[in-house]
Write a protein that holds these residues in place. Structure first.
Motif, PDB file in Angstrom:
ATOM      1  N   PHE A   1       3.132 -10.786  -4.042  1.00 44.86           N
ATOM      2  CA  PHE A   1       4.038 -10.858  -2.909  1.00 44.86           C
ATOM      3  C   PHE A   1       5.420 -11.343  -3.351  1.00 44.86           C
ATOM      4  CE2 PHE A   1      -0.186 -12.759  -1.901  1.00 44.86           C
ATOM      5  CZ  PHE A   1      -0.777 -11.600  -1.418  1.00 44.86           C
TER       6      PHE A   1
ATOM      7  N   HIS B   1       6.417 -11.531   1.909  1.00 46.53           N
ATOM      8  CA  HIS B   1       6.334 -10.106   2.194  1.00 46.53           C
ATOM      9  C   HIS B   1       5.477  -9.412   1.138  1.00 46.53           C
ATOM     10  CE1 HIS B   1       9.942 -11.335   4.378  1.00 46.53           C
ATOM     11  NE2 HIS B   1       9.804 -10.253   5.114  1.00 46.53           N
ATOM     12  N   ARG B   2       4.870  -8.321   1.570  1.00 48.27           N
ATOM     13  CA  ARG B   2       4.169  -7.441   0.640  1.00 48.27           C
ATOM     14  C   ARG B   2       4.576  -6.011   0.953  1.00 48.27           C
ATOM     15  NH1 ARG B   2      -2.208  -7.511  -1.168  1.00 48.27           N
ATOM     16  NH2 ARG B   2      -2.038  -5.845  -2.707  1.00 48.27           N
ATOM     17  N   ASP B   3       5.043  -5.311  -0.066  1.00 45.31           N
ATOM     18  CA  ASP B   3       5.544  -3.940   0.121  1.00 45.31           C
ATOM     19  C   ASP B   3       6.599  -3.885   1.219  1.00 45.31           C
ATOM     20  OD1 ASP B   3       3.782  -3.030  -1.846  1.00 45.31           O
ATOM     21  OD2 ASP B   3       2.175  -2.715  -0.378  1.00 45.31           O
TER      22      ASP B   3
ATOM     23  N   GLU C   1       6.858  -5.544   3.940  1.00 44.75           N
ATOM     24  CA  GLU C   1       6.384  -5.898   5.282  1.00 44.75           C
ATOM     25  C   GLU C   1       6.069  -7.396   5.349  1.00 44.75           C
ATOM     26  OE1 GLU C   1       6.293  -3.980   7.809  1.00 44.75           O
ATOM     27  OE2 GLU C   1       6.461  -1.971   6.963  1.00 44.75           O
TER      28      GLU C   1
ATOM     29  N   LEU D   1       4.141 -10.623   5.770  1.00 42.61           N
ATOM     30  CA  LEU D   1       2.718 -10.907   5.681  1.00 42.61           C
ATOM     31  C   LEU D   1       2.380 -12.294   6.208  1.00 42.61           C
ATOM     32  CD1 LEU D   1      -0.096 -10.010   4.624  1.00 42.61           C
ATOM     33  CD2 LEU D   1       0.516 -11.135   2.456  1.00 42.61           C
ATOM     34  N   THR D   2       3.098 -13.308   5.729  1.00 46.57           N
ATOM     35  CA  THR D   2       2.829 -14.677   6.164  1.00 46.57           C
ATOM     36  C   THR D   2       4.111 -15.478   6.278  1.00 46.57           C
ATOM     37  OG1 THR D   2       2.640 -15.705   3.967  1.00 46.57           O
ATOM     38  CG2 THR D   2       0.663 -14.644   4.838  1.00 46.57           C
TER      39      THR D   2
ATOM     40  N   TYR E   1      -0.649 -15.980   9.279  1.00 42.78           N
ATOM     41  CA  TYR E   1      -0.814 -14.596   8.835  1.00 42.78           C
ATOM     42  C   TYR E   1      -0.472 -13.597   9.934  1.00 42.78           C
ATOM     43  CZ  TYR E   1      -3.373 -16.369   4.781  1.00 42.78           C
ATOM     44  OH  TYR E   1      -3.723 -17.017   3.628  1.00 42.78           O
ATOM     45  N   HIS E   2       0.187 -12.514   9.524  1.00 40.44           N
ATOM     46  CA  HIS E   2       0.412 -11.396  10.442  1.00 40.44           C
ATOM     47  C   HIS E   2      -0.950 -10.816  10.825  1.00 40.44           C
ATOM     48  CE1 HIS E   2       1.711  -7.576  12.078  1.00 40.44           C
ATOM     49  NE2 HIS E   2       2.966  -8.000  12.030  1.00 40.44           N
TER      50      HIS E   2
ATOM     51  N   SER F   1      -2.161  -7.982  11.882  1.00 42.92           N
ATOM     52  CA  SER F   1      -2.597  -6.632  11.507  1.00 42.92           C
ATOM     53  C   SER F   1      -2.544  -6.391  10.003  1.00 42.92           C
ATOM     54  CB  SER F   1      -1.742  -5.582  12.216  1.00 42.92           C
ATOM     55  OG  SER F   1      -0.400  -5.645  11.775  1.00 42.92           O
ATOM     56  N   ARG F   2      -2.184  -7.436   9.229  1.00 45.98           N
ATOM     57  CA  ARG F   2      -2.067  -7.264   7.777  1.00 45.98           C
ATOM     58  C   ARG F   2      -2.931  -8.266   7.015  1.00 45.98           C
ATOM     59  NH1 ARG F   2       3.933  -6.858   9.155  1.00 45.98           N
ATOM     60  NH2 ARG F   2       4.049  -4.687   9.822  1.00 45.98           N
ATOM     61  N   TYR F   3      -3.908  -8.823   7.708  1.00 45.84           N
ATOM     62  CA  TYR F   3      -4.801  -9.788   7.071  1.00 45.84           C
ATOM     63  C   TYR F   3      -6.207  -9.540   7.554  1.00 45.84           C
ATOM     64  CZ  TYR F   3      -6.964 -14.249   5.795  1.00 45.84           C
ATOM     65  OH  TYR F   3      -7.794 -15.210   5.288  1.00 45.84           O
TER      66      TYR F   3
END
Length: 249
Positions: free
Chosen positions: A90, A126-128, A130, A132-133, A220-221, A223-225
């Motif tokens: 990340f 962020h990851r990619d 987006e 994330l946390t 955590y987001h 929809s991404r965890y």
């Protein structure tokens, strides 16, 4: 027979922890004392204690002894094992960096006196590209112990990076997951509407001498965890309550 013995000792120790009012921080008798008490070998005692350590009910402090963690032994509590040294995939961007005074939550977690200075760093992860946390890290604000923004930028977990820099090896961590609503800056940084349900992880890191070094809250987001758990039988667990059928003859 040895397996049956260590399970019997483990169950008896569990009854003592649960029923004898052994509070958090109570030290168990030494291995030698337990060997004498139960009339078994040191190997059996170590295996019995290992079962309760695995369940999070006991913790070993090298060179000191074995202590009661104070965790509840109920069907609603799950003690899971993860890895501290997972690689960081990340990007972490510090959002704020300030010294605050320790409140009741931080004094309990970090073993500080009320009002002690604490370094608080919030980062957006962020990851990619987006979100994330959102991570809030807390550490005692002293030259030899404080967290830094650079610890988040290294390609390892922030706690590991801080431990390397301060020469205080991170040995283990405890984590609790709970549901909360995203509000304020957390909601904004995650790109969520106010009040959206999210998962929060509260994580406390310890040194090899079991001293708390770093407290982290991660939101955590939703929809991404994903929270995935593999459930397996412990050694000897297959025999609990099992009546062989004709085919097992």
């Amino acid at each position: 027979m040895a397996g049956a013995l260590y399970q019997q000792v483990s169950r008896d120790l569990l009854d003592r922890i649960s029923g004898d009012g052994m509070d958090k921080g109570t030290m168990l008798p030494s291995e030698a004392e337990l060997c004498e008490e139960y009339g078994v070998s040191r190997i059996t005692i170590r295996a019995a204690i290992a079962q309760l350590v695995e369940r999070g009910l006991l913790v070993r402090r090298p060179g000191v002894g074995t202590f009661v963690t104070g965790r509840s032994n109920t069907a609603r509590d799950f003690n899971l094992v993860g890895f501290l040294e997972e690689g960081r995939l990340f990007t972490s961007d510090p959002v704020s960096n300030a010294v605050i005074t320790a409140d009741a939550r931080l004094t309990e977690a970090l073993g500080l006196s009320e009002g002690a200075p604490v370094r608080h760093i919030r980062t957006a992860v962020h990851r990619d590209g987006e979100p994330l946390t959102v991570a809030d890290g807390y550490s005692p604000d002293t030259a030899e112990a404080r967290l830094s923004e650079d610890d988040y930028r290294r390609p390892v977990a922030s706690a590991i990076a801080m431990g390397i820099r301060t020469r205080r090896r991170v040995h283990r961590a405890e984590q609790t997951l709970d549901p909360i609503a995203a509000t304020g800056e957390v909601a904004r940084l995650l790109g969520l509407a106010e009040g959206t349900p999210i998962i929060r992880a509260r994580r406390l890191y310890f040194t090899a001498k079991d001293q708390p070094i770093y407290y982290l809250e991660v939101c955590y987001h939703p929809s991404r965890y994903a929270f995935n758990v593999d459930l397996v039988l412990r050694e000897g667990g297959a025999d609990i309550g099992f009546i062989p059928g004709p085919e097992e003859g």
